[in-house]
Scaffold this active site. Sequence first.
Site, short mmCIF file in Angstrom:
data_model
loop_
_atom_site.label_atom_id
_atom_site.label_comp_id
_atom_site.label_asym_id
_atom_site.label_seq_id
_atom_site.Cartn_x
_atom_site.Cartn_y
_atom_site.Cartn_z
N ASP B 69 97.32 104.65 -37.21
CA ASP B 69 96.36 105.69 -37.53
C ASP B 69 97.02 107.06 -37.39
O ASP B 69 97.49 107.42 -36.31
CB ASP B 69 95.17 105.55 -36.57
N THR B 102 93.66 110.04 -42.57
CA THR B 102 94.34 111.01 -41.73
C THR B 102 95.84 111.00 -41.98
O THR B 102 96.51 112.01 -41.77
CB THR B 102 94.09 110.69 -40.25
N ASP B 400 87.51 103.93 -38.13
CA ASP B 400 87.77 104.40 -39.49
C ASP B 400 86.83 103.73 -40.48
O ASP B 400 86.25 104.39 -41.34
CB ASP B 400 89.22 104.06 -39.89
#
Lengths: 532, 536
Positions: B69, B102, B400
């Site tokens: 991530d 992201t 997410d």
Amino acid sequence: MAGPRILQDDAVEEKGDRARMASFVGAIAVADLVRTTLGPKGMDKILQSTGRQKEVMVTNDGATILKSLHVDNPAAKVLVDISKVQDDEVGDGTTSVVVLAGELLREAERLMNKKIHPMTIIDGYRKAAECGRAALEAMARNNSGDPAKFHEDLIRIAKTTLSSKIVSQDKDHFAKLAVDAVLRLKGSTNLASIQIIKKPGGSLKDSFLDEGFILDKKIGVGQPKRIENAKILVANTAMDVDKIKIYGARVRVDGMGKVAEIEAAEKEKMREKCRKIIAHGINCFINRQLIYNLPEEIFADAGVMAIEHADFDGIDRLALVTGGEIASTFDNPESVKLGECKVIEEIMIGEDKLIHFSGVAMGEACTIVLRGASSHLLDEAERSLHDALCVLTQAVVDSRVIWGGGWPEVMMARHVDELGKKTPGKKSLAMESFATALRAIPSIIAENAGLDSADLVAQMRAEHFKEEGDEDRMLAPGIDVVSCGVADMEKLGIYESFKVKQSVLLSATEAAEMILRVDQIVKCAPRRREGM
Amino acid sequence: MALAFDEFGRPFVIIREQEQKSRLKGLDAQKANIMAAKSVARVLRSSLGPKGMDKMLQSPDGDVTVTNDGATILEQMEVENQIGKLMVQLSRSQDYEIGDGTTGVVVLAGALLEHAEALLDKGIHPIRVAEGYEMASKIAVQQLNKIAQKFEFSKDDVESLVQTCMTTLSSKIVGRCKRKLAEIAVKAVLGVADLERRDVNLDLIKIEGKVGGKLEDVELVHGIIVDKEMSHPQMPKVIENAKIAILTCPFEPPKPKTKHKVDIDSVEKFEGLRLQEKQYFTDMVNQCKDSGATLVICQWGFDDEANHLLMHHDLPAIRWVGGVELELIAIATGGRIVPRFQELTPEKLGKAGIVREKVFGTSKDRMVYIENCANSRAVTILIRGGNKMVVEEAKRSLHDALCVARNLIRDNSIVYGGGSAEIACSLAVEAAADTVAGVEQYAMRAFADGLDSVPMALAENSGYQPIESLTAVKAEQMRDNNPYLGIDCNDTGTNDMRKQGVFETLIGKRQQLMLATQVVKMILKIDDVISPSQYD
């Protein structure tokens, strides 16, 4: 390229192949460390703590070894972590899971040298693990319907687990102990109600299971040493001085006379408390906290046995065993449930006096007393027994069993191999590697036993490929380290719990996948500690 | 030395330049900044896409995190460089606003800066580049809106939602059981969603992780899970039709804030104090009991005596429950948080169908499940996994996925993934560039090139020839006028993202474009970097 520095000064960053190499090296080193402890002829390790005492621990238990290591390599930490989780979750197979993960990574490294992308390897590993699990599940047998057979299964599982430990000489004895203890739990997995007491002296064979409950405490002075038909009040209350709990209260006196008065009142308060406790109609009072001399004396006068300072676990267990409740207030004697047992007496084990409760109401709890020559031996025996107990409680919940002795690994390897042959693309290479890694487990077992591992594993493999109906086909070929050859695990009665094997397979694959996916390691600057 | 002169013509120093102080000016500053931003982006580049790799991060205390991530990687890398920190914030704001993408936003910003650098070398003024980027991003957003599709789902037909969540999850380590996780995420979001207002309060979804078991054991609980146990080992483990008193006051005698002292100077007072003390506890327990509660959840601890009294009155209790959890429990059970025993009334109690304690594994880990709550809106997702890092990563991945599902409920427009949207925008920007006169034309072309680098990174991470696959797809998009063609990362044999079912939310993509452009503009505008000297 020397770009501008974006990290802190002491931070270390490793990228690409270097990062991968660092994690492989770390993980494989950890796996190699515990490699020699695998299997019935595995060796033990001596661990010396860094503390002031330089205490020494001798163990064969993977989780214990890894827990005591201070590893710095992040990938190695992943392996330590899976072993810990395996210990918490199923209790056994803590070595196997690390060794398997290490082998998977070793094979992966070989593939990477052939320029196969790690994602392809992961893909293959995932499919292979799924296939292995399915094969394992298909071969698992369930005997929970038949109590006699099930009991036998449990004994065999326990023996298999114990055979790699220090207690292997007396594994029959210990297996029986463990199975008896676990069956008393009646399906609950709460190991807290099995108490293990270690007393140096005697030999391992003298260890025994006590149906009652043994508390490693002493009875107060001048109190009865033996009580029949005991009524027990289990309590958690202050029997030294009652603290004043109202905030801000303080005692202010203006003369010596007042001091004496207050003291008398204090004593009276304690007497009152004792009277209330005695009014419950008990003849045994067990408290988690200290009991001072004054109340002790009152109890002795009333002919009540008072036991102080039973620790938290002891109290919980006692309450469970005797069926009483843990009381902290004593105002309504009629509604407090008292614990009961037939006889409380002081017994001697070796040199020490212990308190023995027999004929208790609830049959769930029991005590295992371990005897042995030294405290190291006892510690290791306790760990072994704990492993066995964990495995057994899990086996009671999920009663499927499979054969042991390297059989499941070779069997899964065969299925994975077959899947690999059918799969197009580079993934099949990863699957073959997976099979090789699986086969490394029996080979390590054989190696540790001083046998010709390559020969034995090849024999086993051949045995596995025999079709049904072939002559002298073994039902479950595995490694027999006693007769140094391939033997039928069914005949030898080497069983393992399905749940343990499954979790070894899945956690090892998960960990290997996790390490493989990494292509960069960032180590932040270590936090500065004061005074260093 | 920066000097200025006061009204009397005397010189004075504005910035003292010393040995330790570094200062960069003009083009050097821009170059250095771009370099720093690029090196941050380069870290994330290999994490992009379904075949992206993970990073292993070791914290200052030695704890290991393995993650894919972008926001988490950057956060934990502890970037020191100021421009690097801008990139970290860029990723974080994408995380707060959208929750997904992201990594993509940082990679895009890095690529835009990289191409801007080439323009600076040509002698184009950074402000002109920034303006060109601004124009280009407007066109790209228009194109995004044009190719976006509305996509229909209802409470019964959630398949499309599940598909979108799966796209998000496929790049994570949990990809193995993405279907199951995606379904759970969608169910959880729909469980708490207010479809009328098209709003989802993600605070109502609690993600709880417990090490052990396997990923497949993940479960969705319609209620709350508290990682606590009953305060007394002998309290009942299962309570049906529980009426819950939610307390924020301890089971202890009151502690007034003002300083005070109770002076005891006689035996009578001492006795009185004792009685009073006992009375407190009895009163407290009775007040709970009288309100009809069958379970007490308390933010604080209780004294042994109180504990036993509760147990004695058949009033199970849970202590040391955290403030956030307490609020969730209150929402879920429809109860009120009561700060004082006196205020406890039957109406303020929460209601739950069943409360039970569950044991995990061989250690004595216990958790309390509160299910079938009066207000069933709060849900909990319990994640299991082989080790701590997997559980943590699964938590992040699920977060997410939850965000994606929420975004879709807010706005059901989607664009297709696999880099197809970027390629389509790049084509649109390039076409528009030709119509613009002036230096901005160059900047717009550079922007288009920057957009291209996202699919290029995807192809690279999936093991394809990046330039070859990008040009092939681009040519195909141009020829067929089909904006849904992207990079085939999963090796499924088709480039059509509609067939592969790879979606992303329109707002997510749009946000990525706009945020990246903004940050790039900001970095380009900096022409002087002054770092203060170190305190020694």
